[in-house]
Enzyme design. Structure first.
Site, PDB file in Angstrom:
ATOM      1  N   HIS A  61       0.874  -1.373  -0.035  1.00  0.00           N
ATOM      2  CA  HIS A  61      -0.138  -0.023   0.093  1.00  0.00           C
ATOM      3  C   HIS A  61       0.736   1.236   0.020  1.00  0.00           C
ATOM      4  CE1 HIS A  61      -4.002   1.920   1.602  1.00  0.00           C
ATOM      5  NE2 HIS A  61      -3.310   2.780   0.731  1.00  0.00           N
ATOM      6  N   ASN A  95      -4.483   6.568  -7.174  1.00  0.00           N
ATOM      7  CA  ASN A  95      -5.034   8.042  -7.340  1.00  0.00           C
ATOM      8  C   ASN A  95      -4.126   8.934  -7.598  1.00  0.00           C
ATOM      9  OD1 ASN A  95      -3.618   7.421  -5.012  1.00  0.00           O
ATOM     10  ND2 ASN A  95      -4.827   8.842  -3.722  1.00  0.00           N
ATOM     11  N   ASP A 153      -8.587   3.283  -3.538  1.00  0.00           N
ATOM     12  CA  ASP A 153      -7.924   3.909  -2.451  1.00  0.00           C
ATOM     13  C   ASP A 153      -7.818   5.217  -2.509  1.00  0.00           C
ATOM     14  OD1 ASP A 153      -4.993   4.264  -0.913  1.00  0.00           O
ATOM     15  OD2 ASP A 153      -6.900   3.601   0.173  1.00  0.00           O
ATOM     16  N   HIS A 180     -10.678   0.503   0.367  1.00  0.00           N
ATOM     17  CA  HIS A 180     -10.520   1.284   1.308  1.00  0.00           C
ATOM     18  C   HIS A 180     -11.861   1.514   2.054  1.00  0.00           C
ATOM     19  CE1 HIS A 180      -9.685   5.810   2.559  1.00  0.00           C
ATOM     20  NE2 HIS A 180     -10.935   5.766   2.515  1.00  0.00           N
ATOM     21  N   ASN A 279      -5.954   9.517   7.213  1.00  0.00           N
ATOM     22  CA  ASN A 279      -7.183   8.813   6.902  1.00  0.00           C
ATOM     23  C   ASN A 279      -7.030   7.440   6.635  1.00  0.00           C
ATOM     24  OD1 ASN A 279     -10.085   8.828   6.931  1.00  0.00           O
ATOM     25  ND2 ASN A 279     -10.063   8.992   4.870  1.00  0.00           N
ATOM     26  N   ASP A 306       0.971   2.623   3.831  1.00  0.00           N
ATOM     27  CA  ASP A 306       0.115   3.575   3.137  1.00  0.00           C
ATOM     28  C   ASP A 306       0.841   4.845   3.227  1.00  0.00           C
ATOM     29  OD1 ASP A 306      -3.235   4.798   4.067  1.00  0.00           O
ATOM     30  OD2 ASP A 306      -1.909   4.998   2.372  1.00  0.00           O
TER      31      ASP A 306
END
Lengths: 433, 310, 191
Positions: A61, A95, A153, A180, A279, A306
């Site tokens: 991730h 993204n 995500d 997500h 988040n 992440d």
């Protein structure tokens, strides 16, 4: 040819945990030897005495921001940070700008990684076009272009019917959707975990239930469809409980968490520190303990950091306006190693979480193991070295980390990807060009 | 005691002696307001900039009058936007103003923590005139001052605060100024607007206005935030007024000498009935008076004092 | 060469309680004489040292002339010229002049006259209150070193001092306990 000698080889996928020597040749693991190391060796030699030798670490991730946001990070700097963090492979999210919902973008990422990357890059393509949550992306074409999984995500797939149809569609092909899990309406525009700290500071809260409801929904749709599902960045106690329940019910559901969720709590928000803004948000102590339990009892399958790089000026502002996310590739391993303290987690389990698990979830063949014939992706870990993570250590383009200045114990001593040494801090050994 | 603060960002770390010191100074300032010539030269040549990113005529006017009474040059800067994506960032705006060398910035902003954030990046003094849902320290102090003027003490009083507790920075500051000085606070409002966590401060949390007002010495009514109703926290104003409005009938449950306060502006007929807003128990106008005196006191203390000389 | 050890701080009593009382009696007579009676006189003590002194003068005028002259006090904190340079926090005191000073003869009363800046501030404050006929100044001690063209009309005692000395006026307790001291600050402090 590369010989890594004298290290403790920990490879749960092939059931191995013993001192020995690893021989790499032509980009593959050739063999594992015990006893005395070969006296003469035609190739580079790395002494791993006192260190661990594990299958190359995989972070499933990561946001590489390339294409489109290259001032925050790009494939070169992101993988450079990954290699320094001990990672030989990363899975990058969709993204970007343009969104990775077309084979051209997928191929761009793969080709750039081949040219300029320091680690393997496995693109995760979008579930919906433009991440708009309205129309499914062309899964097969994306998979053929090299996408290893699909995720919106950054955002959840809000439309439950769409998620069901997507999961149903990909099921026969064995594709995986990474979720997500967030009910953004319940999240209510909050900026921090809805708890005492946010109340005290007057920051609008994101209640745990916004994640719990979404995880429950995703699991139940997976159950209806009979497909597989992976839950990203679990941060809540109930989230872990739901995953455990799904597993006990025999569902093919896996889950990951990030080091920040077992290391920090919302107490880190004091003083409105924007490096604590992410988040899902940092939660309460009960949630942190539940994540640790989930790691220990096998509920959680992977640790994924992440990695979310952001330039200084979107973090240097009032809390409500600050961007979400922190970098994590260089701190994931040291923070995970702290799980060993007090015997909470065994070394083999750690390798599962950081390598074998992600490889299995993403079906990355030849990765996550050091069996003969596997890819020559190896991480040499020094579990004892004490060091401080400072600004000059950061290889990412961005510096948004709450761990700057932290004293760490343990880190990657060498990262070998496809038989090439991409990062090394062992005296006398140089990286390959 | 000596005044050491460069900024007034909130009351969370104010000792009771500091609050009393400010109130004492405000008393002297109030005397100036009774003179014919309501001006003293204390801040002559000093510049105070009102940096308001959130609309507010009354608080801004109060600070403006306070500054002018002290002979300061007061400048108003209003901006509607605050987020990074629209135009100039908060930091850039503040730095630009700072380059014009004001002595004191009075800042109001919709983001909690904005005043603290600015204080880390500019070197002039900052008074927080309200940041998001965090604090409104001058309101907390003027509420304390007003009650002291009328009741003579704070300790032991039952003070009920009714309304949108969740979004109210006035409540948070009042919890520090009134709660820490020994009052017993009751927080009352529709359940979605009164977070349970507030009990941690020692206050009583309830959705029953009759219980909150029963035997109360002071009742502070908050404006119900119509503007915030994206997804409703309660069904309608009619319903709200029925359950949580203060009228004669409910007010009769309070002590005979109970007083009514409101930070303003009042939604007449919603949280406070028309007649109660103007009755002899209402201290609303005295709050406004106290406000100017308290703000004069803070401007005076920040413009002079040990932190400046050092 | 740096001197080691502390110098002894000298403390000299300039006036004891009886001395202060005699001086204030003389000042009161001078005020009444110069103004040909107590008519149109108001007393304004400068906070905080001048306040008890003005009260004593008020009582004495009452005894001598049978008139209770209006007496108030003024705090000059808001009129100082050294606000930001003070380096210490000036705790504000009260100002109370509950009568009109228009066309009155205002007698400002202070304990020690030194640079004159306090008196200048007090005059600025008075002028914001109204338009007196004249302002006169009565002080207990004049210690010299004026920095502004200010002089007292009525002086209790002239005490030549050096800048390293301090005049301490203690007006706590009953007037019999009041004292005026001259204190020598040790030189070479904090070299």
């Amino acid at each position: 040819m590369l010989l890594i000698k004298g290290g403790r080889v920990i490879d749960p996928a092939s059931g191995r945990d013993e001192i020995g020597h690893l021989v790499l040749e032509d980009g593959k693991v050739r063999e594992f030897l015990t006893g005395e190391a070969p006296a003469r060796f035609q190739g580079k030699v790395i002494s791993a005495v006192g260190k661990w030798v594990v299958p190359g670490l995989i972070d499933m991730h990561v946001h590489l921001r390339d294409p489109g946001y290259e001032w925050k990070e790009d494939i070169s700097t992101g993988t450079r940070a990954a290699a320094a963090g001990g990672f030989t492979s990363v899975a990058c999210m969709a993204n970007t700008n343009p969104v990775n919902d077309s084979p051209e973008v997928t191929r761009h990422i793969i080709e750039k990684a081949h040219r300029e990357g320091y680690a393997n890059v496995f693109p995760v393509a979008a579930v919906t076009r433009g991440l708009e949550g309205k129309e499914m992306a062309d899964f097969s074409e994306l998979a053929d272009a090299g996408a290893v999984a699909f995720s919106d995500d950054g955002k959840p797939v809000e439309n439950s019917l769409l998620l069901r149809r997507a999961m149903e569609y990909v099921r026969p092909f064995g594709y995986l959707i990474l979720s997500h899990a967030e009910d953004s309406v319940l999240a209510g525009g909050g900026a921090a975990h809805e708890g005492w700290t946010a109340r005290k500071l007057g920051i609008p809260g994101i209640p745990s239930v916004a994640e719990e409801v979404a995880i429950a929904r995703d699991i139940l749709i997976a159950r209806q469809v009979g497909g597989k599902l992976h839950i990203q960045h679990i941060s809540t106690r109930m989230g872990v409980d739901l995953l455990r329940m799904a597993r006990r019910a025999g569902l093919d559901v896996t889950g990951e968490t990030a080091p920040q969720y077992f290391t920090l709590t919302d107490a880190a928000l004091e003083g409105y520190d924007t490096n604590a803004k992410m988040n899902p948000p940092l939660r309460g102590e009960e949630d942190r303990m539940a994540i640790l339990e989930g790691i220990q009892d096998g509920t959680i399958d992977a640790i994924a950091c992440d990695h979310a790089p952001h330039e200084a000026y979107v973090k240097k502002c009032e809390f409500a306006a600050a961007a979400n996310g922190i970098i994590g590739l260089q701190t994931s391993l040291p923070l995970s190693l702290s799980l060993l303290a007090g015997g909470k987690v065994a070394p083999a389990r750690l390798v599962e979480l950081l390598s074998a698990g992600p490889a299995r979830i993403l079906c990355l063949r030849g990765k996550g193991t050091l069996a003969a014939g596997a890819d020559a992706d190896v991480t040499v870990i020094d579990p004892e070295v004490e060091w401080e993570f400072g600004p000059s250590d950061v290889l990412s383009k961005s510096m948004n980390s709450p761990f700057l200045g932290w004293k760490m114990r343990g880190r990657a001593a060498a990262t070998i990807c496809g038989g090439r040494i991409r990062h090394v801090t062992i005296a006398g050994v140089t990286a390959d060009a | 005691m000596e005044w050491h603060r460069r900024n007034v960002l909130g009351l969370s770390d104010f000792h009771p002696e500091e609050m009393e010191f400010v109130i004492d100074t405000a008393r002297s300032m109030e005397e100036v307001l009774t003179r014919d010539i309501k001006k003293v030269p204390a801040l002559r040549g000093k510049t105070v900039v009102n940096l308001f990113f959130e609309a507010s005529t009354r608080t801004r006017t109060s600070f403006e009058i306070a500054g002018k009474r002290l002979s300061a040059d007061v400048v108003n800067f209003s901006s509607g936007t605050s987020s990074v994506t629209k135009g100039e960032t908060l930091l850039d705006t503040a730095r630009n103003i700072e380059a014009m060398k004001p002595n004191i910035l009075v800042v109001r902003h919709s983001a909690s923590g904005a005043a603290l954030f600015l204080s880390r990046h500019v070197s002039c003094s900052i008074i927080n005139a309200g940041d998001g849902a965090n604090e409104h320290p001058t309101q907390g102090l003027l509420d304390l001052y007003t009650i002291l003027k009328v009741k003579g003490k704070i300790a032991g009083l039952k003070i009920a605060i009714v309304g949108d507790i969740l979004h109210s920075r006035v409540v948070r500051s009042d919890l520090h100024s009134l709660g820490r000085m020994g009052a017993k606070l009751w927080l009352c409002g529709p359940a979605p607007l009164v977070p349970r966590e507030m009990e941690r401060t020692g206050a009583v949390v309830t959705s029953d206005i009759r219980e909150a007002v029963r035997g109360a010495d002071v009742i502070i009514m908050l404006r119900i935030q119509l503007e915030r109703q994206k997804t409703a926290y309660f069904p309608s104003l009619r319903e709200y007024s029925r359950r949580f409005g203060l009228n004669r009938d409910v007010f009769s449950l309070a002590k005979d000498d109970a007083v009514i306060m409101h930070p303003g502006p009042i939604n007449r007929g919603v949280e406070l009935s028309d007649e109660l807003a103007d009755c002899e128990h209402s201290l609303v106008l005295r709050q406004v008076e106290s406000g100017v005196a308290v703000r004069m006191a803070l401007l005076y203390l920040l413009a002079g004092g040990s932190h400046v000389a050092h | 060469m740096k001197k080691i050890g502390m110098k002894k701080t000298g403390m000299k009593t300039l006036l004891d309680g009886k001395g202060v009382e005699r001086v204030l009696s003389r000042l009161t007579h001078e005020i009444i004489e110069k103004n040909k009676g107590a008519g149109q006189i108001v007393l304004v003590g400068i906070a905080s040292g001048g306040i008890p002194l003005s009260q004593v003068i008020r009582r004495k005028i009452q005894v001598i002339e049978g008139v209770d002259v209006p007496t108030g006090f003024v705090d000059i904190s808001l009129y100082r010229d050294d606000l930001a340079r003070a380096g210490y926090q000036v705790r504000m005191k009260r100002t109370e002049i509950p009568f009109s000073i228009d066309d009155k003869k205002v007698i400002l009363v202070d304990d020690v006259l030194y640079t004159g800046r306090t008196i200048r501030s007090a005059m600025d404050a008075l002028i914001d209150f109204g338009r007196p006929r004249n302002i006169q100044l009565a002080v207990l001690i004049d210690r010299g070193h004026r920095e502004l063209p200010i002089r007292a009309d009525f002086v209790g005692r002239n005490v030549p001092t050096s800048r390293s000395e301090t005049v301490l006026v203690r007006v706590e307790g009953t007037p019999e306990e009041w004292t005026v001291l001259l204190k020598e600050d040790p030189p070479g402090k904090g070299e």
